[in-house]
Design a protein around this motif. Structure first.
Motif, PDB file in Angstrom:
ATOM      1  N   PRO A   1      33.689  -1.667 -26.511  1.00  0.00           N
ATOM      2  CA  PRO A   1      32.684  -1.532 -27.572  1.00  0.00           C
ATOM      3  C   PRO A   1      33.322  -1.445 -28.953  1.00  0.00           C
ATOM      4  CG  PRO A   1      32.097  -0.154 -25.707  1.00  0.00           C
ATOM      5  CD  PRO A   1      33.487  -0.678 -25.432  1.00  0.00           C
ATOM      6  N   SER A   2      34.495  -0.829 -29.038  1.00  0.00           N
ATOM      7  CA  SER A   2      35.194  -0.721 -30.310  1.00  0.00           C
ATOM      8  C   SER A   2      35.565  -2.102 -30.847  1.00  0.00           C
ATOM      9  CB  SER A   2      36.462   0.121 -30.147  1.00  0.00           C
ATOM     10  OG  SER A   2      37.189   0.180 -31.365  1.00  0.00           O
TER      11      SER A   2
ATOM     12  N   VAL B   1      28.143 -15.562 -30.583  1.00  0.00           N
ATOM     13  CA  VAL B   1      27.324 -14.512 -29.963  1.00  0.00           C
ATOM     14  C   VAL B   1      27.444 -13.212 -30.749  1.00  0.00           C
ATOM     15  CG1 VAL B   1      27.064 -13.085 -27.904  1.00  0.00           C
ATOM     16  CG2 VAL B   1      27.433 -15.537 -27.657  1.00  0.00           C
ATOM     17  N   ALA B   2      28.644 -12.893 -31.212  1.00  0.00           N
ATOM     18  CA  ALA B   2      28.832 -11.672 -32.000  1.00  0.00           C
ATOM     19  C   ALA B   2      28.055 -11.750 -33.309  1.00  0.00           C
ATOM     20  CB  ALA B   2      30.324 -11.456 -32.274  1.00  0.00           C
ATOM     21  N   PHE B   3      28.053 -12.921 -33.935  1.00  0.00           N
ATOM     22  CA  PHE B   3      27.308 -13.051 -35.188  1.00  0.00           C
ATOM     23  C   PHE B   3      25.801 -12.940 -34.933  1.00  0.00           C
ATOM     24  CE2 PHE B   3      25.257 -15.307 -38.698  1.00  0.00           C
ATOM     25  CZ  PHE B   3      25.830 -14.653 -39.767  1.00  0.00           C
ATOM     26  N   ASN B   4      25.339 -13.482 -33.809  1.00  0.00           N
ATOM     27  CA  ASN B   4      23.936 -13.328 -33.427  1.00  0.00           C
ATOM     28  C   ASN B   4      23.577 -11.841 -33.385  1.00  0.00           C
ATOM     29  OD1 ASN B   4      21.814 -12.755 -31.242  1.00  0.00           O
ATOM     30  ND2 ASN B   4      21.579 -14.953 -31.467  1.00  0.00           N
ATOM     31  N   LEU B   5      24.451 -11.047 -32.778  1.00  0.00           N
ATOM     32  CA  LEU B   5      24.203  -9.613 -32.670  1.00  0.00           C
ATOM     33  C   LEU B   5      24.282  -8.946 -34.041  1.00  0.00           C
ATOM     34  CD1 LEU B   5      23.548  -7.731 -30.317  1.00  0.00           C
ATOM     35  CD2 LEU B   5      25.965  -7.091 -30.256  1.00  0.00           C
ATOM     36  N   TYR B   6      25.206  -9.394 -34.870  1.00  0.00           N
ATOM     37  CA  TYR B   6      25.316  -8.852 -36.225  1.00  0.00           C
ATOM     38  C   TYR B   6      23.993  -9.024 -36.975  1.00  0.00           C
ATOM     39  CZ  TYR B   6      26.371  -8.637 -41.196  1.00  0.00           C
ATOM     40  OH  TYR B   6      26.343  -8.334 -42.533  1.00  0.00           O
TER      41      TYR B   6
ATOM     42  N   ILE C   1      29.928   1.954 -31.822  1.00  0.00           N
ATOM     43  CA  ILE C   1      30.352   1.800 -30.426  1.00  0.00           C
ATOM     44  C   ILE C   1      29.357   2.389 -29.435  1.00  0.00           C
ATOM     45  CG2 ILE C   1      32.786   1.709 -31.050  1.00  0.00           C
ATOM     46  CD1 ILE C   1      33.031   4.639 -30.168  1.00  0.00           C
ATOM     47  N   ARG C   2      28.399   3.200 -29.887  1.00  0.00           N
ATOM     48  CA  ARG C   2      27.419   3.794 -28.968  1.00  0.00           C
ATOM     49  C   ARG C   2      26.131   2.995 -28.880  1.00  0.00           C
ATOM     50  NH1 ARG C   2      29.686   7.439 -31.994  1.00  0.00           N
ATOM     51  NH2 ARG C   2      27.924   7.535 -33.440  1.00  0.00           N
ATOM     52  N   ASN C   3      26.012   1.956 -29.694  1.00  0.00           N
ATOM     53  CA  ASN C   3      24.809   1.136 -29.657  1.00  0.00           C
ATOM     54  C   ASN C   3      24.738   0.397 -28.313  1.00  0.00           C
ATOM     55  OD1 ASN C   3      23.139  -1.380 -30.034  1.00  0.00           O
ATOM     56  ND2 ASN C   3      22.883  -0.515 -32.072  1.00  0.00           N
ATOM     57  N   PRO C   4      23.615   0.504 -27.593  1.00  0.00           N
ATOM     58  CA  PRO C   4      23.517  -0.134 -26.275  1.00  0.00           C
ATOM     59  C   PRO C   4      23.754  -1.648 -26.307  1.00  0.00           C
ATOM     60  CG  PRO C   4      21.721   1.420 -26.589  1.00  0.00           C
ATOM     61  CD  PRO C   4      22.413   1.296 -27.918  1.00  0.00           C
ATOM     62  N   LEU C   5      23.343  -2.315 -27.386  1.00  0.00           N
ATOM     63  CA  LEU C   5      23.550  -3.760 -27.478  1.00  0.00           C
ATOM     64  C   LEU C   5      25.026  -4.096 -27.645  1.00  0.00           C
ATOM     65  CD1 LEU C   5      20.539  -4.801 -29.747  1.00  0.00           C
ATOM     66  CD2 LEU C   5      20.751  -5.038 -27.263  1.00  0.00           C
ATOM     67  N   VAL C   6      25.730  -3.270 -28.391  1.00  0.00           N
ATOM     68  CA  VAL C   6      27.177  -3.452 -28.548  1.00  0.00           C
ATOM     69  C   VAL C   6      27.876  -3.236 -27.210  1.00  0.00           C
ATOM     70  CG1 VAL C   6      29.263  -2.506 -29.627  1.00  0.00           C
ATOM     71  CG2 VAL C   6      27.194  -2.864 -30.994  1.00  0.00           C
ATOM     72  N   ILE C   7      27.475  -2.194 -26.503  1.00  0.00           N
ATOM     73  CA  ILE C   7      28.077  -1.892 -25.199  1.00  0.00           C
ATOM     74  C   ILE C   7      27.794  -3.021 -24.205  1.00  0.00           C
ATOM     75  CG2 ILE C   7      27.960  -0.331 -23.213  1.00  0.00           C
ATOM     76  CD1 ILE C   7      27.337   1.933 -25.227  1.00  0.00           C
ATOM     77  N   GLN C   8      26.563  -3.519 -24.196  1.00  0.00           N
ATOM     78  CA  GLN C   8      26.194  -4.595 -23.275  1.00  0.00           C
ATOM     79  C   GLN C   8      27.024  -5.851 -23.529  1.00  0.00           C
ATOM     80  OE1 GLN C   8      22.389  -6.599 -23.891  1.00  0.00           O
ATOM     81  NE2 GLN C   8      22.009  -6.561 -21.685  1.00  0.00           N
TER      82      GLN C   8
END
Length: 252
Positions: free
Chosen positions: A44-45, A13-18, A28-35
């Motif tokens: 988020p960090s 899932v993390a690679f999908n987001l990458y 860390i402020r990106n809404p997709l990262v936070i979600q």
């Protein structure tokens, strides 16, 4: 939150987001990262750092001397290799896992209700899901801009396959088989009226250059002859795919 290892499913899932977030927006402020962080029970960090772990493996970034996170594990390498060995399979699996994790997008079960029972329905759903992943990954790689004109109107941008979808099933979802083009140049590329050479320069077909042209044709096509495309931040086009388009699709 307690520190714990990342599972294979979480890494997918993390690679999908990458793949889907433009490189400069991984923070860390990106809404997709936070979600995703909230869905995984992580900070988020921690998520943004994991995406940076994948960045260290990206050849396109290495070529630009961008290192990403300097400390990563074998697990990220294994997921990176899994995707690159079978983009079609892992793209679909990652979309399914993402949906199960954060509830993103229309439920696949709802999608399947639109089609009759059987293997054809499953193939259609997989194709739709993978096309969505491919578009998101390619547009993100090019910063949501047409690589020829710089146009940034998302509704007018397409993820263009270099080797056509029907020709190479293995690389249908491979972002290195894609270019971000506006609708006009996407159509011209698909028809073989223009191609991108190995040196990343635009070449127009003699079928376009050889006929009487009005101002619009000069404006939309001729003036880009020999122009260098804006390179992607990652997933640089595979030279073998460009060669195929140059030799098979392009109209000499």
């Amino acid at each position: 939150m307690s520190r714990r290892g990342w599972t294979r499913e979480e890494l997918i899932v993390a690679f999908n987001l990458y793949c889907k977030i433009p490189f400069g927006r991984i923070h860390i402020r990106n809404p997709l990262v936070i979600q995703l962080a909230e869905s995984l029970g992580r900070t988020p960090s921690a998520v943004s750092w994991k995406l940076a772990n994948f960045a260290r493996l990206d050849p396109a970034l290495k070529k630009r001397h961008i290192a990403g996170a300097t400390h990563g594990g074998q697990a990220e390498i294994e997921i990176w290799n899994e995707f690159n060995d079978d983009w079609d399979k892992l793209a679909f699996e990652s979309e399914r896992l993402l949906q199960n994790t954060v509830g993103a997008g229309r439920d696949m079960a709802e999608e399947m209700e639109d089609f009759p029972e059987g293997r054809t329905r499953e193939a259609i759903i997989k194709a739709r899901v993978n096309q969505g992943f491919f578009r998101a990954a390619v547009l993100a790689a090019y910063g949501l801009r047409c690589c020829i004109t710089g146009l940034a109107v998302s509704q007018l941008l397409n993820a263009s396959h270099i080797v056509p979808w029907k020709v190479d099933a293995k690389n249908r979802t491979n972002p290195r088989n894609g270019l971000c083009l506006n609708a006009i140049h996407d159509r011209a590329f698909d028809c073989g009226l223009l191609t991108i050479m190995a040196d990343m320069k635009v070449r127009l077909s003699p079928k376009v250059k050889g006929r009487t042209s009005d101002g619009a044709e000069r404006e939309f096509l001729w003036r880009f002859e020999g122009a260098t495309i804006t390179p992607p931040s990652r997933f640089t086009p595979d030279p073998a795919f460009l060669q195929y388009h140059n030799q098979i699709v392009f109209s000499e």
